[in-house]
Design an enzyme around this catalytic site. Structure first.
Site, PDB file in Angstrom:
ATOM      1  N   ASN A 189       0.861  -1.184   0.000  1.00 13.84           N
ATOM      2  CA  ASN A 189       0.000   0.000   0.000  1.00 13.84           C
ATOM      3  C   ASN A 189       0.900   1.238   0.000  1.00 13.84           C
ATOM      4  O   ASN A 189       1.476   1.592   1.019  1.00 13.84           O
ATOM      5  CB  ASN A 189      -0.891  -0.038   1.253  1.00 13.84           C
ATOM      6  CG  ASN A 189      -1.705   1.226   1.414  1.00 13.84           C
ATOM      7  OD1 ASN A 189      -1.788   2.051   0.503  1.00 13.84           O
ATOM      8  ND2 ASN A 189      -2.310   1.388   2.582  1.00 13.84           N
ATOM      9  N   TRP A 190       0.991   1.880  -1.162  1.00 19.50           N
ATOM     10  CA  TRP A 190       1.914   3.023  -1.281  1.00 19.50           C
ATOM     11  C   TRP A 190       1.373   4.287  -0.635  1.00 19.50           C
ATOM     12  O   TRP A 190       2.098   5.273  -0.498  1.00 19.50           O
ATOM     13  CB  TRP A 190       2.218   3.302  -2.756  1.00 19.50           C
ATOM     14  CG  TRP A 190       2.987   2.218  -3.451  1.00 19.50           C
ATOM     15  CD1 TRP A 190       3.391   1.013  -2.924  1.00 19.50           C
ATOM     16  CD2 TRP A 190       3.454   2.229  -4.798  1.00 19.50           C
ATOM     17  NE1 TRP A 190       4.059   0.280  -3.870  1.00 19.50           N
ATOM     18  CE2 TRP A 190       4.118   1.008  -5.033  1.00 19.50           C
ATOM     19  CE3 TRP A 190       3.368   3.159  -5.846  1.00 19.50           C
ATOM     20  CZ2 TRP A 190       4.697   0.686  -6.262  1.00 19.50           C
ATOM     21  CZ3 TRP A 190       3.942   2.835  -7.073  1.00 19.50           C
ATOM     22  CH2 TRP A 190       4.601   1.617  -7.271  1.00 19.50           C
ATOM     23  N   LYS A 191       0.082   4.281  -0.307  1.00 16.21           N
ATOM     24  CA  LYS A 191      -0.549   5.474   0.277  1.00 16.21           C
ATOM     25  C   LYS A 191      -0.304   6.690  -0.628  1.00 16.21           C
ATOM     26  O   LYS A 191      -0.232   6.530  -1.846  1.00 16.21           O
ATOM     27  CB  LYS A 191      -0.047   5.696   1.705  1.00 16.21           C
ATOM     28  CG  LYS A 191      -0.152   4.420   2.533  1.00 16.21           C
ATOM     29  CD  LYS A 191       0.004   4.620   3.999  1.00 16.21           C
ATOM     30  CE  LYS A 191      -0.160   3.279   4.692  1.00 16.21           C
ATOM     31  NZ  LYS A 191      -0.184   3.364   6.146  1.00 16.21           N
ATOM     32  N   HIS A 206      -9.651   1.242   4.772  1.00 18.42           N
ATOM     33  CA  HIS A 206      -8.362   1.384   5.461  1.00 18.42           C
ATOM     34  C   HIS A 206      -8.562   2.329   6.653  1.00 18.42           C
ATOM     35  O   HIS A 206      -9.357   3.268   6.579  1.00 18.42           O
ATOM     36  CB  HIS A 206      -7.316   1.950   4.486  1.00 18.42           C
ATOM     37  CG  HIS A 206      -5.930   1.931   5.065  1.00 18.42           C
ATOM     38  ND1 HIS A 206      -5.490   2.894   5.945  1.00 18.42           N
ATOM     39  CD2 HIS A 206      -4.908   1.049   4.926  1.00 18.42           C
ATOM     40  CE1 HIS A 206      -4.247   2.598   6.318  1.00 18.42           C
ATOM     41  NE2 HIS A 206      -3.874   1.479   5.709  1.00 18.42           N
ATOM     42  N   GLU A 233      -6.984   4.741   7.690  1.00 26.53           N
ATOM     43  CA  GLU A 233      -6.789   6.167   7.377  1.00 26.53           C
ATOM     44  C   GLU A 233      -8.032   6.741   6.694  1.00 26.53           C
ATOM     45  O   GLU A 233      -8.343   7.920   6.867  1.00 26.53           O
ATOM     46  CB  GLU A 233      -5.520   6.343   6.523  1.00 26.53           C
ATOM     47  CG  GLU A 233      -4.267   6.132   7.373  1.00 26.53           C
ATOM     48  CD  GLU A 233      -3.071   5.543   6.634  1.00 26.53           C
ATOM     49  OE1 GLU A 233      -3.030   5.592   5.400  1.00 26.53           O
ATOM     50  OE2 GLU A 233      -2.173   5.012   7.331  1.00 26.53           O
ATOM     51  N   GLU A 264      -5.475  -4.817  10.325  1.00 21.73           N
ATOM     52  CA  GLU A 264      -4.429  -3.820  10.547  1.00 21.73           C
ATOM     53  C   GLU A 264      -4.701  -3.084  11.858  1.00 21.73           C
ATOM     54  O   GLU A 264      -5.519  -2.144  11.885  1.00 21.73           O
ATOM     55  CB  GLU A 264      -4.418  -2.802   9.400  1.00 21.73           C
ATOM     56  CG  GLU A 264      -4.091  -3.413   8.055  1.00 21.73           C
ATOM     57  CD  GLU A 264      -3.456  -2.387   7.126  1.00 21.73           C
ATOM     58  OE1 GLU A 264      -2.354  -2.659   6.639  1.00 21.73           O
ATOM     59  OE2 GLU A 264      -4.039  -1.318   6.904  1.00 21.73           O
ATOM     60  N   GLY A 313       2.467   2.307  10.579  1.00 19.94           N
ATOM     61  CA  GLY A 313       3.430   3.391  10.420  1.00 19.94           C
ATOM     62  C   GLY A 313       4.124   3.790  11.713  1.00 19.94           C
ATOM     63  O   GLY A 313       4.799   4.819  11.774  1.00 19.94           O
ATOM     64  N   SER A 334       3.334  -2.112  10.200  1.00 18.33           N
ATOM     65  CA  SER A 334       4.784  -2.185  10.403  1.00 18.33           C
ATOM     66  C   SER A 334       5.365  -3.572  10.128  1.00 18.33           C
ATOM     67  O   SER A 334       6.254  -4.037  10.829  1.00 18.33           O
ATOM     68  CB  SER A 334       5.161  -1.710  11.813  1.00 18.33           C
ATOM     69  OG  SER A 334       4.782  -0.352  11.994  1.00 18.33           O
ATOM     70  N   GLY A 370       2.890  -1.141   4.183  1.00 17.35           N
ATOM     71  CA  GLY A 370       2.933   0.287   3.861  1.00 17.35           C
ATOM     72  C   GLY A 370       4.369   0.707   3.571  1.00 17.35           C
ATOM     73  O   GLY A 370       4.904   0.491   2.485  1.00 17.35           O
ATOM     74  N   GLY A 371       5.014   1.277   4.581  1.00 20.38           N
ATOM     75  CA  GLY A 371       6.361   1.839   4.428  1.00 20.38           C
ATOM     76  C   GLY A 371       7.338   0.951   3.677  1.00 20.38           C
ATOM     77  O   GLY A 371       8.014   1.403   2.735  1.00 20.38           O
TER      78      GLY A 371
HETATM   79  P1  PGA Z   1       2.850   0.269   7.498  1.00 21.84           P
HETATM   80  O1  PGA Z   1       1.388   0.489   6.828  1.00 21.84           O
HETATM   81  O2  PGA Z   1       3.390  -1.021   6.965  1.00 21.84           O
HETATM   82  O3  PGA Z   1       3.640   1.468   7.082  1.00 21.84           O
HETATM   83  O4  PGA Z   1       2.624   0.201   8.977  1.00 21.84           O
HETATM   84  C1  PGA Z   1       0.486  -0.566   6.637  1.00 21.84           C
HETATM   85  C2  PGA Z   1      -0.798  -0.070   6.049  1.00 21.84           C
HETATM   86  O5  PGA Z   1      -1.328   0.956   6.511  1.00 21.84           O
HETATM   87  O6  PGA Z   1      -1.352  -0.671   5.108  1.00 21.84           O
END
Ligand code: PGA
Length: 248
Positions: free
Chosen positions: A9-11, A93, A95, A165, A171, A210, A231-232
Site C-alpha cells: 500500500n503506497w498510500k 483502510h 486512514e 491492521e 506506520g 509495520s 505500507g512503508g
Molecule cells: P505500514 O502500513 O506497513 O507502514 O505500517 C500498513 C498499512 O497501513 O497498510
C-alpha cells in the site's frame, strides 16, 4: 492450501518517475514464490498497469467511490478502475475511516460496487490503541467484519480478502506480535466459519502494521496469517521482495 499474498500500500507517496523506477526494480529482481500486488495512488494506476502488464505483479487501487457514476466531483468509480486494468481495491483502510469518517455501511456499499465491477475488495479492519487497551479489540474487529459478512452474498464473499491492521501498529514501528495477530486472525476466521466453513477455509486474511523484512517470517508462519499488507516497506523494492520471500 491458501497461497500467500503480499500487497504494498503506497498510500500518498510517489511520482511518475518513482513509479517507473520502483516497478522496474521489482521486475528486474528475482520474484518470490508468493503473489505480489501493489496499490499505487489513483493517478499512477494506469502507468503501473502498463508497466506490470504480463508480469506476475498485480495492481490495486487504494479506495473507490460508493456511487456508481454521476455528479460526484473528485470521486473515482469501481468501473473506472476496472477499465484501467486494476484487479483489487482496498476498502475501509483505517486512514479512510479516521480522516474521511468512513463507516462500515459505506465500506459495504463500496464492496458491492467493487464486486459488481468484477474486482476484488480487500476490506481492512482493526482496532485503535485505546480500543485495545479497553479490551475491545474483538468487539471492534468483529463489528467491522460483520457489516460485510451480513451485507454480501456467499458468492460475493468468496471473492473478498480481509486485512487485519491494528491502527496502533500502522506506520509506528510497533508490530503486533505473531501471537497477537494470530489471535485476531483466528477470531475473524471463526466469524466467517459461522457463515460458511468452506468460505472460512479459503478466505485470505492479511496482516498489516509495520510489517518489515525482519518480522515478516514470524508473522507469516502463523496458521491464519495468509499474507501482508505493507505500507512503508513496500516503497523499497528490496524490502518488499524480502517480505515476499518470507511469505514463500
Ligand atoms: P505500514 O502500513 O506497513 O507502514 O505500517 C500498513 C498499512 O497501513 O497498510
Amino acid at each position: 492450501m491458501r497461497q500467500k499474498l503480499v500487497a504494498g500500500n503506497w498510500k500518498m507517496h510517489g511520482s511518475q518517475q518513482m513509479v517507473t523506477s520502483l516497478l522496474k526494480e521489482l521486475l528486474s529482481k528475482q520474484a518470490p514464490n508468493a503473489r505480489l500486488l501493489v496499490f499505487p495512488p489513483y493517478l499512477y494506476l494506469s502507468q503501473a498497469a502498463e508497466l506490470l502488464a504480463g508480469s506476475p505483479i498485480g495492481v490495486g487501487a487504494q479506495d473507490c467511490s460508493q456511487a456508481e457514476e454521476g455528479a460526484y466531483t473528485g470521486e473515482v468509480s469501481a468501473a473506472m478502475l476496472a477499465d484501467l486494468g486494476v484487479s483489487h481495491v482496498l476498502l475501509g483502510h483505517s486512514e479512510r475511516r479516521q480522516y474521511h469518517a468512513e463507516t462500515d455501511s459505506q465500506v459495504l456499499e463500496k464492496a458491492k460496487r467493487v464486486l459488481a465491477a468484477n474486482l476484488i475488495p480487500v476490506v481492512c479492519v482493526g482496532e485503535t490503541l485505546a480500543e485495545r487497551e479497553a479490551g475491545a479489540t474483538a468487539e471492534v474487529v468483529l463489528q467491522q467484519l460483520t457489516a460485510v459478512l451480513e451485507g454480501l452474498s456467499l458468492d460475493e464473499l468468496k471473492k473478498v480478502i480481509v486485512a487485519y491492521e491494528p491502527v496502533w501498529a500502522i506506520g509506528t514501528g510497533l508490530t503486533a506480535t505473531p501471537e497477537q495477530a494470530q489471535e485476531v486472525h483466528a477470531l475473524l476466521r471463526s466469524a466467517v466459519a459461522k457463515v460458511n466453513k468452506e468460505l472460512a477455509a479459503t478466505m485470505l486474511f492479511l496482516y498489516g502494521g509495520s510489517m518489515k523484512p525482519d518480522n515478516a517470517a514470524s508473522l507469516l508462519e502463523m496458521p491464519d496469517i495468509d499474507g501482508g499488507l505493507i505500507g512503508g516497506a513496500s516503497l523499497d523494492a528490496d524490502q518488499f521482495l524480502a517480505i515476499g520471500k518470507a511469505a514463500e
